[in-house]
Every structure is written in C-alpha cells, then in structure tokens.
Motif scaffolding. Structure first.
Motif, mmCIF file in Angstrom:
data_model
loop_
_atom_site.group_PDB
_atom_site.id
_atom_site.type_symbol
_atom_site.label_atom_id
_atom_site.label_comp_id
_atom_site.label_asym_id
_atom_site.label_seq_id
_atom_site.Cartn_x
_atom_site.Cartn_y
_atom_site.Cartn_z
ATOM 1 N N ALA A 29 -1.601 -11.784 9.303
ATOM 2 C CA ALA A 29 -2.769 -12.273 8.572
ATOM 3 C C ALA A 29 -3.577 -11.108 7.989
ATOM 4 C CB ALA A 29 -3.646 -13.120 9.486
ATOM 5 N N VAL A 30 -3.729 -10.037 8.772
ATOM 6 C CA VAL A 30 -4.457 -8.862 8.282
ATOM 7 C C VAL A 30 -3.725 -8.251 7.094
ATOM 8 C CG1 VAL A 30 -5.146 -6.496 8.851
ATOM 9 C CG2 VAL A 30 -5.613 -8.345 10.463
ATOM 10 N N ARG A 31 -2.406 -8.168 7.186
ATOM 11 C CA ARG A 31 -1.623 -7.600 6.084
ATOM 12 C C ARG A 31 -1.756 -8.441 4.818
ATOM 13 N NH1 ARG A 31 2.297 -3.707 6.893
ATOM 14 N NH2 ARG A 31 2.233 -2.787 8.978
ATOM 15 N N ALA A 32 -1.783 -9.757 4.986
ATOM 16 C CA ALA A 32 -1.947 -10.625 3.825
ATOM 17 C C ALA A 32 -3.344 -10.471 3.231
ATOM 18 C CB ALA A 32 -1.691 -12.072 4.213
ATOM 19 N N MET A 33 -4.360 -10.409 4.086
ATOM 20 C CA MET A 33 -5.734 -10.343 3.603
ATOM 21 C C MET A 33 -6.058 -8.996 2.962
ATOM 22 S SD MET A 33 -7.822 -12.413 6.541
ATOM 23 C CE MET A 33 -9.386 -12.119 5.723
ATOM 24 N N ARG A 34 -5.461 -7.920 3.449
ATOM 25 C CA ARG A 34 -5.774 -6.612 2.866
ATOM 26 C C ARG A 34 -5.222 -6.487 1.449
ATOM 27 N NH1 ARG A 34 -1.607 -2.404 5.973
ATOM 28 N NH2 ARG A 34 0.227 -2.993 4.735
ATOM 29 N N GLY A 35 -4.283 -7.357 1.078
ATOM 30 C CA GLY A 35 -3.750 -7.329 -0.277
ATOM 31 C C GLY A 35 -4.584 -8.086 -1.284
ATOM 32 N N LEU A 36 -5.596 -8.811 -0.810
ATOM 33 C CA LEU A 36 -6.433 -9.597 -1.715
ATOM 34 C C LEU A 36 -7.424 -8.711 -2.463
ATOM 35 C CD1 LEU A 36 -7.317 -12.628 0.593
ATOM 36 C CD2 LEU A 36 -5.519 -12.511 -1.160
ATOM 37 N N ASP A 37 -7.900 -9.204 -3.575
ATOM 38 C CA ASP A 37 -9.021 -8.561 -4.253
ATOM 39 C C ASP A 37 -10.177 -8.470 -3.261
ATOM 40 O OD1 ASP A 37 -11.692 -8.795 -5.814
ATOM 41 O OD2 ASP A 37 -10.244 -8.226 -7.350
ATOM 42 N N PRO A 38 -10.846 -7.307 -3.151
ATOM 43 C CA PRO A 38 -11.903 -7.150 -2.146
ATOM 44 C C PRO A 38 -12.961 -8.244 -2.180
ATOM 45 C CG PRO A 38 -11.366 -5.026 -3.082
ATOM 46 C CD PRO A 38 -10.576 -6.044 -3.860
ATOM 47 N N GLY A 65 -8.669 0.876 5.748
ATOM 48 C CA GLY A 65 -9.122 1.639 4.598
ATOM 49 C C GLY A 65 -9.544 0.689 3.491
ATOM 50 N N ALA A 66 -9.923 1.234 2.362
ATOM 51 C CA ALA A 66 -10.393 0.401 1.252
ATOM 52 C C ALA A 66 -10.185 1.126 -0.073
ATOM 53 C CB ALA A 66 -11.878 0.080 1.427
ATOM 54 N N PRO A 67 -10.020 0.369 -1.159
ATOM 55 C CA PRO A 67 -9.974 0.998 -2.487
ATOM 56 C C PRO A 67 -11.293 1.711 -2.777
ATOM 57 C CG PRO A 67 -9.269 -1.304 -2.582
ATOM 58 C CD PRO A 67 -9.873 -1.091 -1.231
ATOM 59 N N GLU A 68 -11.222 2.685 -3.658
ATOM 60 C CA GLU A 68 -12.419 3.433 -4.043
ATOM 61 C C GLU A 68 -12.605 3.329 -5.554
ATOM 62 O OE1 GLU A 68 -11.742 7.396 -2.770
ATOM 63 O OE2 GLU A 68 -11.771 6.913 -0.633
ATOM 64 N N ARG A 69 -13.832 3.483 -5.974
ATOM 65 C CA ARG A 69 -14.127 3.457 -7.414
ATOM 66 C C ARG A 69 -15.050 4.606 -7.754
ATOM 67 N NH1 ARG A 69 -14.837 -1.725 -11.205
ATOM 68 N NH2 ARG A 69 -15.086 -0.623 -13.180
ATOM 69 N N THR A 70 -14.651 5.389 -8.767
ATOM 70 C CA THR A 70 -15.480 6.469 -9.293
ATOM 71 C C THR A 70 -15.573 6.276 -10.800
ATOM 72 O OG1 THR A 70 -14.669 7.969 -7.570
ATOM 73 C CG2 THR A 70 -15.796 8.959 -9.455
ATOM 74 N N TYR A 194 3.656 -4.073 -3.197
ATOM 75 C CA TYR A 194 2.894 -5.210 -2.693
ATOM 76 C C TYR A 194 2.016 -4.826 -1.509
ATOM 77 C CZ TYR A 194 6.526 -7.987 -5.130
ATOM 78 O OH TYR A 194 7.394 -8.523 -6.046
ATOM 79 N N SER A 195 2.428 -3.806 -0.749
ATOM 80 C CA SER A 195 1.719 -3.453 0.483
ATOM 81 C C SER A 195 0.514 -2.543 0.258
ATOM 82 C CB SER A 195 2.680 -2.782 1.469
ATOM 83 O OG SER A 195 3.324 -1.662 0.869
ATOM 84 N N ARG A 196 0.258 -2.137 -0.985
ATOM 85 C CA ARG A 196 -0.952 -1.340 -1.218
ATOM 86 C C ARG A 196 -2.190 -2.195 -0.980
ATOM 87 N NH1 ARG A 196 -0.731 3.812 -3.193
ATOM 88 N NH2 ARG A 196 1.185 4.397 -4.288
ATOM 89 N N LEU A 197 -3.272 -1.547 -0.600
ATOM 90 C CA LEU A 197 -4.532 -2.250 -0.424
ATOM 91 C C LEU A 197 -4.953 -2.884 -1.747
ATOM 92 C CD1 LEU A 197 -6.575 0.281 1.758
ATOM 93 C CD2 LEU A 197 -5.141 -1.618 2.516
ATOM 94 N N ALA A 198 -5.442 -4.124 -1.656
ATOM 95 C CA ALA A 198 -5.943 -4.863 -2.821
ATOM 96 C C ALA A 198 -4.896 -4.969 -3.920
ATOM 97 C CB ALA A 198 -7.222 -4.216 -3.354
ATOM 98 N N PHE A 199 -3.650 -5.311 -3.534
ATOM 99 C CA PHE A 199 -2.594 -5.447 -4.540
ATOM 100 C C PHE A 199 -2.953 -6.502 -5.591
ATOM 101 C CE2 PHE A 199 1.160 -7.669 -6.138
ATOM 102 C CZ PHE A 199 1.779 -6.627 -6.809
ATOM 103 N N GLU A 200 -3.655 -7.544 -5.166
ATOM 104 C CA GLU A 200 -4.073 -8.571 -6.125
ATOM 105 C C GLU A 200 -4.917 -7.956 -7.241
ATOM 106 O OE1 GLU A 200 -5.899 -13.040 -5.831
ATOM 107 O OE2 GLU A 200 -6.931 -11.465 -4.703
#
Length: 220
Positions: A29-38, A65-70, A194-200
């Motif tokens: 479930a965690v793996r599925a959720m981490r692929g969603l748009d934040p 971890g989490a995606p970053e934005r600059t 597919y396994s990257r964070l926030a793949f969606e």
C-alpha cells in the motif's frame, strides 16, 4: 459499558500489524501511495477514518522521501526503501557467493554433478551481484523535469537530457516496470520508472510537456 467501535478497530489493527501478511500488505500500500501525485496522496490520507492509519502512512511516506521543486524544475528520486533493499540483497548475494566459492575449493570429494551445480550457482550469484550493482547506480539517479527538458541525473552529476522540442517517442514497457522516452532516430532514452516517487506526477508532466495524447503505445 460498551467499548467504542473505533477503539476495537484500532486495537485489532495494532495487533494485526505484527503479522507477516499485514506487514506485506501495508508495504504494498505504501509503494502504491508513494507513486501518486503528492496532492492526491495527501487527500487520500486525510480521508482515512482512523488517526492511527493517517499517522502510519504519513510517517512511512515521509521516510521514503519526497519530490523537490526549485523554481520551474521538479526533481523525482527513488524511494529510500528501494535503495535499502537493493543494498541488503547485494550483500546477501555477495556472502552467499563467497560461501559457495569456499565450498568449491574446500570440498575436494564432491561428485562431478555437485561441483558443476555449485559452479552454476556461483555464476548465477555473480550475475545477480553485477545486476544489483548496476541497479544501485540507477536507484541513485534523480529525474529532473522542467518546461524545457527532462534529465536523468546520476550521483556523479552526469546527465542524460532530452529537450521537449525534439521529435519524441514514448513507449510504455510494463514488463520492465517503466516507460521510455526516446528521441526519434536515437537509441538512448530516459527511463520513467513506475517505482519513482510521484510517478503519477511524472507521467502527467511528460504527457503535457511532450505534447502526447493520454493513450500511449506500449511494448513488451
């Protein structure tokens, strides 16, 4: 006095989390959720009825971890658990291979079929070790996406970059667990795992910036 239903449910979940199947289910479930748009990920967590569940998933996802934005650039790493698991498998395979090689040189009375079997196991483990080392380098990469280009950035700073203005081909490769972004006429590509964070989020950005329709071609 009757025990509140929510308290019983929370107690049952706390006990169940100690079982192997429950832990495996939550890991999936965690793996599925981490692929969603934040944004969608947080909306989904906020709808969970039990605060115990909300805290659990927020803590587990934060540990990934989490995606970053600059500015206009968004950066997407792999989850921390992927790298940990890869390192663990690497050392298990390395120690197992060492044990097999020691057995080959110490046990002199092995029948021929036994020696051949051990050599086959040793070669298989060496191939696995090489693959895990290569995968470790890939897990250390970060995908950078801006309105101008997409780049796969390695830990040593080297980049593989594709401009959105180039003639692009997007292939979905479900058996490999990724999509591939190619420039027409070039063999190299940027992998959209597919396994990257926030793949969606990655997929939506690539489709929008690349000017692709929502239905993309797939290959095995």
């Amino acid at each position: 006095m009757a025990v509140p239903h929510w308290l019983v449910r929370a107690a049952v979940r706390s006990v169940a989390r100690g079982t192997g199947y429950w832990r495996w289910s939550e890991r999936q479930a965690v793996r599925a959720m981490r692929g969603l748009d934040p944004a969608r990920q947080q909306a989904l967590i906020s709808k969970m009825w039990l605060s115990l569940d909300r805290k659990f998933y927020r803590d587990r996802l934060a540990a990934e971890g989490a995606p970053e934005r600059t500015g206009a650039v968004e950066r997407f790493p792999f989850g921390a658990s992927d790298l940990r698991e890869n390192v663990l498998l690497f050392w298990v395979a390395a120690f197992s291979n060492a044990g097999v090689l020691v057995a080959l040189f110490v046990l002199h009375n092995l029948p021929p079929w036994g020696a051949w079997l051990l050599w086959a196991v040793a070669i298989t483990l060496m191939l696995l070790i090489a693959w895990l080392r290569r995968r470790e380098r890939h897990l250390g990469t970060v995908l950078e996406i801006s309105p101008f280009a997409i780049s796969e950035v390695a830990e040593d700073g080297t980049r593989r970059t594709i401009q959105w203005s180039e003639p692009l081909i997007l292939w979905n490769r479900p058996r490999l667990g990724r999509a591939q972004l190619h420039v027409a006429g070039r063999a190299d590509f940027v992998a959209l795992d597919y396994s990257r964070l926030a793949f969606e989020r990655i997929a939506n950005l690539v489709l929008d910036y690349g000017g692709f329709p929502r239905e993309v071609g797939s290959a095995a």
